[in-house]
Design a protein around this motif. Sequence first.
Motif, PDB file in Angstrom:
ATOM      1  N   ALA A  64       0.735  -1.320  -0.182  1.00 32.71           N
ATOM      2  CA  ALA A  64       0.004  -0.092   0.093  1.00 32.71           C
ATOM      3  C   ALA A  64       0.820   1.209   0.210  1.00 32.71           C
ATOM      4  O   ALA A  64       0.657   2.183  -0.666  1.00 32.71           O
ATOM      5  CB  ALA A  64      -0.797  -0.004   1.332  1.00 32.71           C
ATOM      6  N   THR A  65       1.851   1.111   0.554  1.00 29.22           N
ATOM      7  CA  THR A  65       2.806   2.344   0.926  1.00 29.22           C
ATOM      8  C   THR A  65       3.548   2.643  -0.634  1.00 29.22           C
ATOM      9  O   THR A  65       3.654   3.793  -1.196  1.00 29.22           O
ATOM     10  CB  THR A  65       3.914   2.184   1.760  1.00 29.22           C
ATOM     11  N   VAL A  66       3.962   1.337  -1.313  1.00 28.36           N
ATOM     12  CA  VAL A  66       4.507   1.627  -2.385  1.00 28.36           C
ATOM     13  C   VAL A  66       3.402   2.039  -3.490  1.00 28.36           C
ATOM     14  O   VAL A  66       4.095   3.225  -4.462  1.00 28.36           O
ATOM     15  CB  VAL A  66       4.924   0.011  -2.947  1.00 28.36           C
ATOM     16  N   ARG A  67       2.182   1.833  -3.505  1.00 24.65           N
ATOM     17  CA  ARG A  67       1.191   2.278  -4.376  1.00 24.65           C
ATOM     18  C   ARG A  67       1.176   3.612  -4.012  1.00 24.65           C
ATOM     19  O   ARG A  67       0.855   4.519  -5.055  1.00 24.65           O
ATOM     20  CB  ARG A  67      -0.194   1.598  -4.030  1.00 24.65           C
ATOM     21  N   ASN A  68       1.119   4.197  -3.043  1.00 29.61           N
ATOM     22  CA  ASN A  68       0.789   5.551  -2.607  1.00 29.61           C
ATOM     23  C   ASN A  68       2.089   6.525  -3.254  1.00 29.61           C
ATOM     24  O   ASN A  68       2.064   7.457  -3.776  1.00 29.61           O
ATOM     25  CB  ASN A  68       0.893   6.005  -1.276  1.00 29.61           C
ATOM     26  N   VAL A  69       3.430   5.846  -2.995  1.00 29.02           N
ATOM     27  CA  VAL A  69       4.718   6.461  -3.581  1.00 29.02           C
ATOM     28  C   VAL A  69       4.552   6.662  -5.088  1.00 29.02           C
ATOM     29  O   VAL A  69       5.135   7.451  -5.824  1.00 29.02           O
ATOM     30  CB  VAL A  69       5.875   5.866  -2.923  1.00 29.02           C
ATOM     31  N   LEU A  70       4.236   5.293  -5.794  1.00 31.90           N
ATOM     32  CA  LEU A  70       4.142   5.431  -7.165  1.00 31.90           C
ATOM     33  C   LEU A  70       3.134   6.532  -7.596  1.00 31.90           C
ATOM     34  O   LEU A  70       3.319   7.046  -8.770  1.00 31.90           O
ATOM     35  CB  LEU A  70       3.609   4.065  -7.706  1.00 31.90           C
ATOM     36  N   SER A  71       2.123   6.707  -6.945  1.00 24.78           N
ATOM     37  CA  SER A  71       1.048   7.732  -7.331  1.00 24.78           C
ATOM     38  C   SER A  71       1.655   9.098  -7.171  1.00 24.78           C
ATOM     39  O   SER A  71       1.558  10.015  -8.107  1.00 24.78           O
ATOM     40  CB  SER A  71       0.015   7.645  -6.320  1.00 24.78           C
ATOM     41  N   ASP A  72       2.551   9.262  -6.134  1.00 27.97           N
ATOM     42  CA  ASP A  72       3.123  10.601  -5.804  1.00 27.97           C
ATOM     43  C   ASP A  72       4.153  10.765  -7.197  1.00 27.97           C
ATOM     44  O   ASP A  72       4.309  11.826  -7.687  1.00 27.97           O
ATOM     45  CB  ASP A  72       3.829  10.645  -4.372  1.00 27.97           C
ATOM     46  N   LEU A  73       4.968   9.886  -7.382  1.00 23.00           N
ATOM     47  CA  LEU A  73       6.134   9.844  -8.590  1.00 23.00           C
ATOM     48  C   LEU A  73       5.290  10.210  -9.778  1.00 23.00           C
ATOM     49  O   LEU A  73       5.957  10.980 -10.788  1.00 23.00           O
ATOM     50  CB  LEU A  73       6.810   8.727  -8.439  1.00 23.00           C
ATOM     51  N   GLU A  74       4.137   9.684 -10.047  1.00 29.59           N
ATOM     52  CA  GLU A  74       3.385   9.791 -11.251  1.00 29.59           C
ATOM     53  C   GLU A  74       3.064  11.311 -11.188  1.00 29.59           C
ATOM     54  O   GLU A  74       3.182  12.119 -12.314  1.00 29.59           O
ATOM     55  CB  GLU A  74       2.281   9.064 -11.403  1.00 29.59           C
ATOM     56  N   ALA A  75       2.336  11.876 -10.202  1.00 29.64           N
ATOM     57  CA  ALA A  75       2.127  13.422  -9.980  1.00 29.64           C
ATOM     58  C   ALA A  75       3.199  14.333 -10.290  1.00 29.64           C
ATOM     59  O   ALA A  75       3.182  15.524 -10.794  1.00 29.64           O
ATOM     60  CB  ALA A  75       1.440  13.617  -8.516  1.00 29.64           C
ATOM     61  N   LEU A  76       4.258  13.669  -9.914  1.00 29.60           N
ATOM     62  CA  LEU A  76       5.722  14.611 -10.253  1.00 29.60           C
ATOM     63  C   LEU A  76       5.999  14.479 -11.526  1.00 29.60           C
ATOM     64  O   LEU A  76       7.042  15.258 -11.988  1.00 29.60           O
ATOM     65  CB  LEU A  76       6.764  14.182  -9.358  1.00 29.60           C
ATOM     66  N   GLY A  77       5.570  13.696 -12.456  1.00 28.46           N
ATOM     67  CA  GLY A  77       5.875  13.565 -13.631  1.00 28.46           C
ATOM     68  C   GLY A  77       7.081  12.767 -14.050  1.00 28.46           C
ATOM     69  O   GLY A  77       7.698  12.547 -15.109  1.00 28.46           O
ATOM     70  N   LEU A  78       7.264  11.909 -12.990  1.00 26.22           N
ATOM     71  CA  LEU A  78       8.525  11.082 -13.113  1.00 26.22           C
ATOM     72  C   LEU A  78       8.278   9.546 -13.604  1.00 26.22           C
ATOM     73  O   LEU A  78       9.055   8.876 -14.017  1.00 26.22           O
ATOM     74  CB  LEU A  78       9.231  10.786 -11.744  1.00 26.22           C
ATOM     75  N   LEU A  79       6.982   9.223 -13.323  1.00 29.13           N
ATOM     76  CA  LEU A  79       6.311   8.094 -14.003  1.00 29.13           C
ATOM     77  C   LEU A  79       5.240   8.209 -14.535  1.00 29.13           C
ATOM     78  O   LEU A  79       4.308   9.321 -14.489  1.00 29.13           O
ATOM     79  CB  LEU A  79       6.104   6.942 -12.826  1.00 29.13           C
ATOM     80  N   THR A  80       4.627   7.246 -15.379  1.00 29.97           N
ATOM     81  CA  THR A  80       3.553   7.305 -15.924  1.00 29.97           C
ATOM     82  C   THR A  80       3.127   5.730 -16.002  1.00 29.97           C
ATOM     83  O   THR A  80       3.746   4.967 -15.779  1.00 29.97           O
ATOM     84  CB  THR A  80       3.549   7.971 -17.409  1.00 29.97           C
ATOM     85  N   HIS A  81       1.740   5.703 -16.702  1.00 29.48           N
ATOM     86  CA  HIS A  81       1.125   4.168 -16.852  1.00 29.48           C
ATOM     87  C   HIS A  81       0.218   4.106 -18.063  1.00 29.48           C
ATOM     88  O   HIS A  81      -0.358   4.995 -18.413  1.00 29.48           O
ATOM     89  CB  HIS A  81       0.440   3.852 -15.595  1.00 29.48           C
ATOM     90  N   PRO A  82       0.441   3.373 -18.761  1.00 30.85           N
ATOM     91  CA  PRO A  82      -0.210   2.899 -20.106  1.00 30.85           C
ATOM     92  C   PRO A  82      -1.626   2.716 -19.791  1.00 30.85           C
ATOM     93  O   PRO A  82      -1.978   2.036 -18.592  1.00 30.85           O
ATOM     94  CB  PRO A  82       0.358   1.806 -20.754  1.00 30.85           C
ATOM     95  N   HIS A  83      -2.560   3.100 -20.557  1.00 32.34           N
ATOM     96  CA  HIS A  83      -3.994   2.927 -20.222  1.00 32.34           C
ATOM     97  C   HIS A  83      -4.384   1.341 -19.982  1.00 32.34           C
ATOM     98  O   HIS A  83      -5.319   1.163 -19.319  1.00 32.34           O
ATOM     99  CB  HIS A  83      -4.780   3.508 -21.373  1.00 32.34           C
ATOM    100  N   THR A  84      -3.676   0.625 -20.640  1.00 24.79           N
ATOM    101  CA  THR A  84      -4.075  -0.732 -20.721  1.00 24.79           C
ATOM    102  C   THR A  84      -3.313  -1.577 -19.495  1.00 24.79           C
ATOM    103  O   THR A  84      -3.513  -2.814 -19.417  1.00 24.79           O
ATOM    104  CB  THR A  84      -3.567  -1.449 -22.029  1.00 24.79           C
TER     105      THR A  84
END
Length: 357
Positions: free
Chosen positions: A50-70
């Motif tokens: 759960a913590t990893v998911r939250n950090v991943l979400s934060d990193l995506e908000a920073l523009g460092l990660l993204t995720h394909p729609h699929t």
Amino acid sequence: MARRPRRTIGSLDARSAAILRAVIDEYVTSATPVSSGSLVTNYSLGVSSATVRNVLSDLEALGLLTHPHTSAGRVPTDAGYRYYVQALADELSLPPVEQRMIRHQFGQVEFASEHWFRLAASTLAANTGTAGFATTAKAPSARVRRVDIVAVQDTLALLVVLFREGTMKQALQSLPAGSDQEQLNRVAGLLNVLAVDRIADEIAVALTDLPRGAAAIEDLEVLRTVGEALVRTMREFDAALIDDLFSDGLLNVMAAPEFDRSEKVRQVFSALENRAYLGALVESVAEAGSIQVFIGHENRPLEMQDVSLILAPYGRIGRAVGLVGVLGPTRMPYSQAIASVEFVSGLMNELVEHLYA
């Protein structure tokens, strides 16, 4: 659904940095979007899924990660790779045994010849699993190391010029009737005395001031004709921003999932072979004086915005400057690639320094 606003990156905390690094390491290896579950399973992060998911979400908000729609998994963005290269990647050096092996390979080829540039490209390709390339070292004004003249037909000869930095140029030249190889050998000897270690303008002056009795009249006529052809060849060479580009490892790039279409790879290499673009790269990297990394959209040509370039200059500005580097998908092993480019550029530096010692 509206996108979450992008936050300012700044410096990541230790946990976020560790998770971003794990995502990039995993994606470089797998080429598939990275899930929080795979990170918890494969990396000792010391936090819950759960913590990893939250950090991943934060990193995506920073523009460092993204995720394909699929996919629910994340992939790094160009900005993520940039942060990784600048703040997270290990500073590696090639193992000593590998350094000795590469030095031995360079020692087996003809010194200061095009074989050096071919070997630089193939070594980088083999070490990194990407495409390696090298440009020849080019001085502002080329100097002659050796000239040869080879008879092709009764009134036609091939002028072969080897420049000080190892580049070779050839030009066909018409000759007066009756010229044979024996005469051309004599003329080549005279031309070498006149031209070796000189630039085009110096040779042009020397041709207008040949000493009386320097050679037979018929040899002097051929000497002036071939000498003028030499000057033209050198001036054309000096006018070009870049001479030759040697590359290897195209199949490595084509094997990457990002480049499953050969046409896409062809467009990438076509952009890289553009002399104006390549000349600008050599100039900017040489002025920087150190390894430069261009990631994705940091590359100017549209065709290059799915790849990364790691480039290093070699030689010395004002003497002779060339470029070595690698090209691959943005999903590349940056630490290994940077270490390989740094070592090979050091070998090429030794080449130029030896030539001018």
